[in-house]
Design a protein around this motif. Structure first.
Motif, mmCIF file in Angstrom:
data_model
loop_
_atom_site.group_PDB
_atom_site.id
_atom_site.type_symbol
_atom_site.label_atom_id
_atom_site.label_comp_id
_atom_site.label_asym_id
_atom_site.label_seq_id
_atom_site.Cartn_x
_atom_site.Cartn_y
_atom_site.Cartn_z
ATOM 1 N N THR A 9 0.854 -1.184 0.000
ATOM 2 C CA THR A 9 0.000 0.000 0.000
ATOM 3 C C THR A 9 0.891 1.237 0.000
ATOM 4 O O THR A 9 1.878 1.297 0.737
ATOM 5 N N ILE A 10 0.537 2.228 -0.819
ATOM 6 C CA ILE A 10 1.296 3.471 -0.888
ATOM 7 C C ILE A 10 0.467 4.577 -0.247
ATOM 8 O O ILE A 10 -0.705 4.755 -0.567
ATOM 9 N N SER A 11 1.079 5.312 0.656
ATOM 10 C CA SER A 11 0.445 6.464 1.285
ATOM 11 C C SER A 11 1.199 7.717 0.851
ATOM 12 O O SER A 11 2.404 7.832 1.078
ATOM 13 N N VAL A 12 0.496 8.643 0.208
ATOM 14 C CA VAL A 12 1.119 9.854 -0.324
ATOM 15 C C VAL A 12 0.975 10.994 0.691
ATOM 16 O O VAL A 12 -0.134 11.346 1.090
ATOM 17 N N VAL A 13 2.115 11.542 1.111
ATOM 18 C CA VAL A 13 2.165 12.676 2.038
ATOM 19 C C VAL A 13 2.734 13.852 1.255
ATOM 20 O O VAL A 13 3.863 13.783 0.773
ATOM 21 N N THR A 14 1.936 14.917 1.115
ATOM 22 C CA THR A 14 2.317 16.043 0.275
ATOM 23 C C THR A 14 2.479 17.315 1.086
ATOM 24 O O THR A 14 1.647 17.616 1.945
ATOM 25 N N GLY A 15 3.540 18.077 0.795
ATOM 26 C CA GLY A 15 3.761 19.381 1.409
ATOM 27 C C GLY A 15 3.502 20.487 0.398
ATOM 28 O O GLY A 15 4.095 20.503 -0.675
ATOM 29 N N SER A 88 -0.732 22.446 -7.074
ATOM 30 C CA SER A 88 -1.143 22.202 -5.691
ATOM 31 C C SER A 88 -2.425 21.389 -5.629
ATOM 32 O O SER A 88 -2.584 20.517 -4.765
ATOM 33 N N SER A 89 -3.345 21.655 -6.539
ATOM 34 C CA SER A 89 -4.610 20.916 -6.570
ATOM 35 C C SER A 89 -4.392 19.466 -6.972
ATOM 36 O O SER A 89 -4.992 18.549 -6.398
ATOM 37 N N LEU A 90 -3.543 19.237 -7.957
ATOM 38 C CA LEU A 90 -3.198 17.870 -8.352
ATOM 39 C C LEU A 90 -2.578 17.123 -7.175
ATOM 40 O O LEU A 90 -2.933 15.976 -6.887
ATOM 41 N N ALA A 91 -1.675 17.787 -6.472
ATOM 42 C CA ALA A 91 -1.043 17.173 -5.297
ATOM 43 C C ALA A 91 -2.096 16.824 -4.246
ATOM 44 O O ALA A 91 -2.051 15.745 -3.643
ATOM 45 N N LEU A 92 -3.056 17.702 -4.031
ATOM 46 C CA LEU A 92 -4.129 17.437 -3.073
ATOM 47 C C LEU A 92 -4.944 16.213 -3.475
ATOM 48 O O LEU A 92 -5.249 15.353 -2.654
ATOM 49 N N LEU A 93 -5.283 16.124 -4.752
ATOM 50 C CA LEU A 93 -6.142 15.038 -5.223
ATOM 51 C C LEU A 93 -5.500 13.659 -5.107
ATOM 52 O O LEU A 93 -6.211 12.663 -4.976
ATOM 53 N N THR A 97 -2.319 12.349 2.892
ATOM 54 C CA THR A 97 -2.127 13.379 3.910
ATOM 55 C C THR A 97 -1.630 14.637 3.214
ATOM 56 O O THR A 97 -0.637 14.600 2.495
ATOM 57 N N PHE A 98 -2.338 15.739 3.432
ATOM 58 C CA PHE A 98 -2.039 17.018 2.781
ATOM 59 C C PHE A 98 -1.545 17.987 3.844
ATOM 60 O O PHE A 98 -2.283 18.362 4.748
ATOM 61 N N THR A 116 -8.624 28.634 -2.961
ATOM 62 C CA THR A 116 -8.392 28.520 -4.408
ATOM 63 C C THR A 116 -7.927 27.113 -4.763
ATOM 64 O O THR A 116 -8.394 26.524 -5.743
ATOM 65 N N ILE A 117 -7.013 26.552 -3.976
ATOM 66 C CA ILE A 117 -6.540 25.178 -4.225
ATOM 67 C C ILE A 117 -7.713 24.207 -4.176
ATOM 68 O O ILE A 117 -7.864 23.340 -5.046
ATOM 69 N N LEU A 118 -8.570 24.356 -3.160
ATOM 70 C CA LEU A 118 -9.723 23.461 -3.023
ATOM 71 C C LEU A 118 -10.694 23.617 -4.195
ATOM 72 O O LEU A 118 -11.220 22.622 -4.705
ATOM 73 N N ALA A 119 -10.928 24.854 -4.637
ATOM 74 C CA ALA A 119 -11.844 25.087 -5.762
ATOM 75 C C ALA A 119 -11.308 24.475 -7.053
ATOM 76 O O ALA A 119 -12.060 23.841 -7.806
ATOM 77 N N VAL A 120 -10.017 24.637 -7.317
ATOM 78 C CA VAL A 120 -9.423 24.057 -8.525
ATOM 79 C C VAL A 120 -9.451 22.533 -8.436
ATOM 80 O O VAL A 120 -9.743 21.847 -9.427
ATOM 81 N N ALA A 121 -9.192 21.979 -7.258
ATOM 82 C CA ALA A 121 -9.233 20.523 -7.083
ATOM 83 C C ALA A 121 -10.636 19.994 -7.373
ATOM 84 O O ALA A 121 -10.788 18.955 -8.022
ATOM 85 N N GLU A 122 -11.658 20.697 -6.917
ATOM 86 C CA GLU A 122 -13.041 20.278 -7.191
ATOM 87 C C GLU A 122 -13.328 20.305 -8.691
ATOM 88 O O GLU A 122 -13.990 19.414 -9.217
ATOM 89 N N GLN A 123 -12.816 21.322 -9.389
ATOM 90 C CA GLN A 123 -13.004 21.395 -10.849
ATOM 91 C C GLN A 123 -12.279 20.252 -11.543
ATOM 92 O O GLN A 123 -12.809 19.660 -12.483
ATOM 93 N N LEU A 124 -11.070 19.929 -11.086
ATOM 94 C CA LEU A 124 -10.311 18.837 -11.699
ATOM 95 C C LEU A 124 -10.992 17.494 -11.462
ATOM 96 O O LEU A 124 -10.994 16.632 -12.338
ATOM 97 N N ARG A 125 -11.554 17.323 -10.274
ATOM 98 C CA ARG A 125 -12.205 16.059 -9.936
ATOM 99 C C ARG A 125 -13.509 15.895 -10.709
ATOM 100 O O ARG A 125 -13.898 14.781 -11.030
#
Length: 153
Positions: A9-15, A88-93, A97-98, A116-125
């Motif tokens: 299992t891979i867990s992605v931790v992003t800064g 940043s939005s791609l990294a969030l998606l 852990t963000f 803004t990051i959250l809004a762009v992430a929602e558009q990408l999703r």
């Protein structure tokens, strides 16, 4: 290719956060590296461009691999704001852990950037979110840093 060869299992931790606040240093510490790994600098010049990753076995769970992802700092002077938001939005998606890092306090500028990051992430999703995607939202950690940098003359 390295990621496709991992069976655990891979867990992605992003800064993510404003440039030159120590995201790379923090992720290096998570990887048990003090001075090597993600690029570090002690001047105002950015060290990270795009997305960088390092893999590490989870220190307490041998069935898991941590993918530590370092991102280019927000407000980087050499790229457009839209690039920063998309990165940043791609990294969030793709994160489990963000880590959102800001300096000194939670202020309106930091919350606007996060919004803004959250809004762009929602558009990408997109509009069609599966139940599995809804359950896989990342853990969110807001890191406040209080530090100063040396100016390079």
């Amino acid at each position: 290719q390295a990621l496709s060869e991992i069976s655990e299992t891979i867990s992605v931790v992003t800064g993510v956060g404003t440039q030159r606040l120590g995201k790379s240093t923090l992720l290096n510490l998570f990887h048990s590296r003090v001075t090597s790994g993600f690029g570090l600098g002690h001047t105002l010049d950015a060290q990270t461009t795009g997305l960088w990753i390092w893999l590490r076995r989870h220190p307490r769970d041998p069935s898991m691999v941590m993918c530590l992802m370092d991102t280019e700092g927000l407000d980087s002077p050499h790229v457009s704001n839209s690039y920063n938001w998309m990165l940043s939005s791609l990294a969030l998606l793709i994160s489990n852990t963000f880590l959102y890092q800001t300096k000194n306090s939670i202020d309106s500028s930091a919350t606007e950037r996060l919004s803004t990051i959250l809004a762009v992430a929602e558009q990408l999703r997109g509009n069609h979110v599966s139940a599995a995607a809804e359950c896989s939202k990342p853990a969110f950690v807001w890191i406040l840093r209080d530090m100063q940098l040396k100016m390079k003359l």
